[in-house]
Design a protein around this motif. Structure first.
Motif, mmCIF file in Angstrom:
data_model
loop_
_atom_site.group_PDB
_atom_site.id
_atom_site.type_symbol
_atom_site.label_atom_id
_atom_site.label_comp_id
_atom_site.label_asym_id
_atom_site.label_seq_id
_atom_site.Cartn_x
_atom_site.Cartn_y
_atom_site.Cartn_z
ATOM 1 N N ALA A 15 0.806 -1.218 0.000
ATOM 2 C CA ALA A 15 0.000 0.000 0.000
ATOM 3 C C ALA A 15 0.837 1.264 0.000
ATOM 4 O O ALA A 15 0.316 2.352 -0.265
ATOM 5 N N LEU A 16 2.137 1.140 0.299
ATOM 6 C CA LEU A 16 2.988 2.322 0.404
ATOM 7 C C LEU A 16 3.276 2.892 -0.978
ATOM 8 O O LEU A 16 3.812 2.210 -1.856
ATOM 9 N N LEU A 17 2.920 4.159 -1.178
ATOM 10 C CA LEU A 17 3.146 4.833 -2.451
ATOM 11 C C LEU A 17 4.473 5.575 -2.426
ATOM 12 O O LEU A 17 4.959 5.984 -1.361
ATOM 13 N N PRO A 18 5.092 5.779 -3.584
ATOM 14 C CA PRO A 18 6.419 6.408 -3.612
ATOM 15 C C PRO A 18 6.446 7.843 -3.128
ATOM 16 O O PRO A 18 7.502 8.355 -2.767
ATOM 17 N N ASP A 19 5.287 8.516 -3.094
ATOM 18 C CA ASP A 19 5.299 9.921 -2.687
ATOM 19 C C ASP A 19 5.070 10.119 -1.187
ATOM 20 O O ASP A 19 5.039 11.252 -0.717
ATOM 21 N N THR A 20 4.903 9.027 -0.420
ATOM 22 C CA THR A 20 4.625 9.202 1.002
ATOM 23 C C THR A 20 5.825 9.820 1.725
ATOM 24 O O THR A 20 6.967 9.479 1.448
ATOM 25 N N GLU A 21 5.531 10.746 2.623
ATOM 26 C CA GLU A 21 6.573 11.391 3.417
ATOM 27 C C GLU A 21 6.517 10.967 4.875
ATOM 28 O O GLU A 21 7.290 11.475 5.696
ATOM 29 N N VAL A 22 5.618 10.047 5.213
ATOM 30 C CA VAL A 22 5.461 9.693 6.620
ATOM 31 C C VAL A 22 5.587 8.209 6.902
ATOM 32 O O VAL A 22 6.015 7.825 8.004
ATOM 33 N N PHE A 23 5.233 7.362 5.968
ATOM 34 C CA PHE A 23 5.251 5.926 6.241
ATOM 35 C C PHE A 23 6.518 5.292 5.675
ATOM 36 O O PHE A 23 6.491 4.502 4.740
ATOM 37 N N ASP A 24 7.630 5.682 6.248
ATOM 38 C CA ASP A 24 8.915 5.144 5.792
ATOM 39 C C ASP A 24 9.748 4.657 6.978
ATOM 40 O O ASP A 24 10.964 4.572 6.907
ATOM 41 N N GLU A 43 -4.325 8.599 13.293
ATOM 42 C CA GLU A 43 -3.095 9.032 12.619
ATOM 43 C C GLU A 43 -3.268 9.005 11.108
ATOM 44 O O GLU A 43 -2.806 9.915 10.408
ATOM 45 N N LEU A 44 -3.935 7.990 10.588
ATOM 46 C CA LEU A 44 -4.200 7.955 9.151
ATOM 47 C C LEU A 44 -5.009 9.175 8.716
ATOM 48 O O LEU A 44 -4.699 9.803 7.694
ATOM 49 N N LEU A 45 -6.039 9.526 9.495
ATOM 50 C CA LEU A 45 -6.853 10.692 9.164
ATOM 51 C C LEU A 45 -6.038 11.970 9.249
ATOM 52 O O LEU A 45 -6.207 12.887 8.434
ATOM 53 N N TYR A 46 -5.142 12.036 10.229
ATOM 54 C CA TYR A 46 -4.281 13.215 10.368
ATOM 55 C C TYR A 46 -3.404 13.386 9.135
ATOM 56 O O TYR A 46 -3.356 14.470 8.531
ATOM 57 N N TRP A 47 -2.699 12.333 8.740
ATOM 58 C CA TRP A 47 -1.779 12.467 7.605
ATOM 59 C C TRP A 47 -2.540 12.712 6.312
ATOM 60 O O TRP A 47 -2.082 13.469 5.453
ATOM 61 N N MET A 48 -3.708 12.095 6.143
ATOM 62 C CA MET A 48 -4.508 12.337 4.944
ATOM 63 C C MET A 48 -4.935 13.797 4.849
ATOM 64 O O MET A 48 -4.927 14.396 3.770
ATOM 65 N N THR A 49 -5.297 14.390 5.991
ATOM 66 C CA THR A 49 -5.859 15.736 5.994
ATOM 67 C C THR A 49 -4.783 16.803 6.063
ATOM 68 O O THR A 49 -4.736 17.724 5.241
ATOM 69 N N ALA A 50 -3.900 16.703 7.033
ATOM 70 C CA ALA A 50 -2.927 17.770 7.277
ATOM 71 C C ALA A 50 -1.819 17.792 6.240
ATOM 72 O O ALA A 50 -1.381 18.855 5.807
ATOM 73 N N LEU A 51 -1.339 16.616 5.839
ATOM 74 C CA LEU A 51 -0.231 16.541 4.887
ATOM 75 C C LEU A 51 -0.679 16.041 3.520
ATOM 76 O O LEU A 51 0.113 15.985 2.590
ATOM 77 N N SER A 52 -1.947 15.663 3.395
ATOM 78 C CA SER A 52 -2.513 15.160 2.145
ATOM 79 C C SER A 52 -1.806 13.895 1.669
ATOM 80 O O SER A 52 -1.666 13.671 0.457
ATOM 81 N N ASP A 53 -1.396 13.051 2.610
ATOM 82 C CA ASP A 53 -0.654 11.842 2.256
ATOM 83 C C ASP A 53 -1.553 10.862 1.501
ATOM 84 O O ASP A 53 -2.628 10.485 1.973
ATOM 85 N N ASN A 54 -1.105 10.438 0.337
ATOM 86 C CA ASN A 54 -1.913 9.570 -0.512
ATOM 87 C C ASN A 54 -1.932 8.131 -0.021
ATOM 88 O O ASN A 54 -2.930 7.419 -0.207
ATOM 89 N N THR A 55 -0.852 7.671 0.594
ATOM 90 C CA THR A 55 -0.853 6.329 1.165
ATOM 91 C C THR A 55 -1.909 6.225 2.257
ATOM 92 O O THR A 55 -2.701 5.274 2.289
ATOM 93 N N ALA A 56 -1.932 7.201 3.175
ATOM 94 C CA ALA A 56 -2.940 7.196 4.239
ATOM 95 C C ALA A 56 -4.340 7.200 3.641
ATOM 96 O O ALA A 56 -5.239 6.476 4.109
ATOM 97 N N THR A 57 -4.549 7.994 2.602
ATOM 98 C CA THR A 57 -5.868 8.075 1.967
ATOM 99 C C THR A 57 -6.292 6.730 1.400
ATOM 100 O O THR A 57 -7.426 6.289 1.595
ATOM 101 N N ASN A 58 -5.380 6.062 0.702
ATOM 102 C CA ASN A 58 -5.736 4.791 0.086
ATOM 103 C C ASN A 58 -6.015 3.702 1.121
ATOM 104 O O ASN A 58 -6.899 2.861 0.929
ATOM 105 N N VAL A 59 -5.270 3.722 2.231
ATOM 106 C CA VAL A 59 -5.530 2.748 3.298
ATOM 107 C C VAL A 59 -6.916 2.994 3.889
ATOM 108 O O VAL A 59 -7.668 2.054 4.170
ATOM 109 N N ILE A 60 -7.281 4.255 4.070
ATOM 110 C CA ILE A 60 -8.618 4.577 4.577
ATOM 111 C C ILE A 60 -9.685 4.157 3.571
ATOM 112 O O ILE A 60 -10.732 3.607 3.950
ATOM 113 N N LEU A 61 -9.445 4.392 2.285
ATOM 114 C CA LEU A 61 -10.413 3.976 1.265
ATOM 115 C C LEU A 61 -10.576 2.462 1.247
ATOM 116 O O LEU A 61 -11.687 1.954 1.040
#
Length: 263
Positions: free
Chosen positions: A78-87, A97-115
């Motif tokens: 699920a980890l996308l190459p553009d993630t800045e937090v899940f490394d 935490e997933l909601l935080y990173w999706m909203t505050a930093l717009s992290d796409n990995t967090a968004t996809n895990v939530i989806l």
């Protein structure tokens, strides 16, 4: 500026912009429209789609089907190459935490895990049946190039975003605690270089940005005392590739004029 002067200024700026614009300024408590330009026009949502995803997840918490503290798996796939937090080698994290990173930093990995946790269909049912949105649909996960090439784009509108923000802020969707959770996450938005770009004031703005090639948006609520204003500025088919600031400067100019007129 007085409102009439602001209307003339906005019209001139929109006419000169080498792309498309949708804009809506509305009073938060009453919904009265102050300024509008194609507010019902469906537009590529970019990351503004993450706001209805956030609210759909919090609705599941309200119903007791999820909890903010529960651990959610983070599969390596699920980890996308553009993630800045899940490394950091995590295998799971809390839903909050997933909601935080999706909203505050717009992290796409967090968004996809939530989806994956919610399902696209559940998000879309919530958007239409609960939020009453007319133009908002989540057709694909983030960075799904094949889906995008097939025309399955996520869409929203300035008017839809106004509807969801007003319902949230007026306490019509969630419990008071979850409403405050949502607004707290939106206030933590780290992308400050569009609507807030030229504001030298301390502001209380709960918002979400979105950006793709030729697409730059910023929408949310400026709070003031017991009231405030919704501001949504959506630009698409514009001149700026992802990361170029020209469209953000345009949004910043409009937002400053609107802020100084009303707030």
């Amino acid at each position: 500026m007085i409102p009439a002067e602001l209307s003339a200024y906005l019209a001139a700026e929109i006419a000169a912009f080498p792309g498309k614009t949708s804009l809506l300024v509305a009073d938060l408590p009453t919904g009265a429209v102050r300024h509008a330009w194609q507010p019902e026009e469906p537009v590529p949502s970019a990351s503004t789609i993450k706001v209805p995803i956030l609210l759909a997840a919090l609705e599941e918490v309200r119903l007791g089907r999820l909890s903010l503290e529960q651990r959610v798996a983070l599969p390596a796939a699920a980890l996308l190459p553009d993630t800045e937090v899940f490394d950091r080698g995590e295998t799971d994290c809390s839903l909050w935490e997933l909601l935080y990173w999706m909203t505050a930093l717009s992290d796409n990995t967090a968004t996809n895990v939530i989806l994956d946790l919610l399902g696209l269909d559940a998000v879309n049912r919530y958007a239409t049946r609960v939020l009453g949105l007319r133009h908002t649909v989540c057709r694909r996960k983030m960075l799904d190039a094949a889906a995008a090439a097939a025309g399955r784009d996520n869409r929203t509108s300035a008017a839809d975003q106004c509807r969801l923000y007003r319902q949230l802020c007026l306490g019509r969707l969630l419990t008071p605690r979850l409403t405050e959770t949502a607004l707290d996450l939106l206030r933590r938005q780290r992308c400050m270089d569009a609507a807030l770009r030229y504001l030298p004031y301390p502001v209380d703005f709960a918002h979400k940005t979105g950006e793709l090639d030729g697409v730059t948006h910023d929408a949310g609520v400026f709070f003031q005392g017991s009231g405030g204003y919704y501001l949504g500025i959506f630009t698409w088919e514009g001149p700026s590739p992802d990361g170029d600031p020209e469209q953000k400067r345009y949004i910043g100019r409009l937002a400053r004029a609107i802020y100084e007129t009303y707030l």
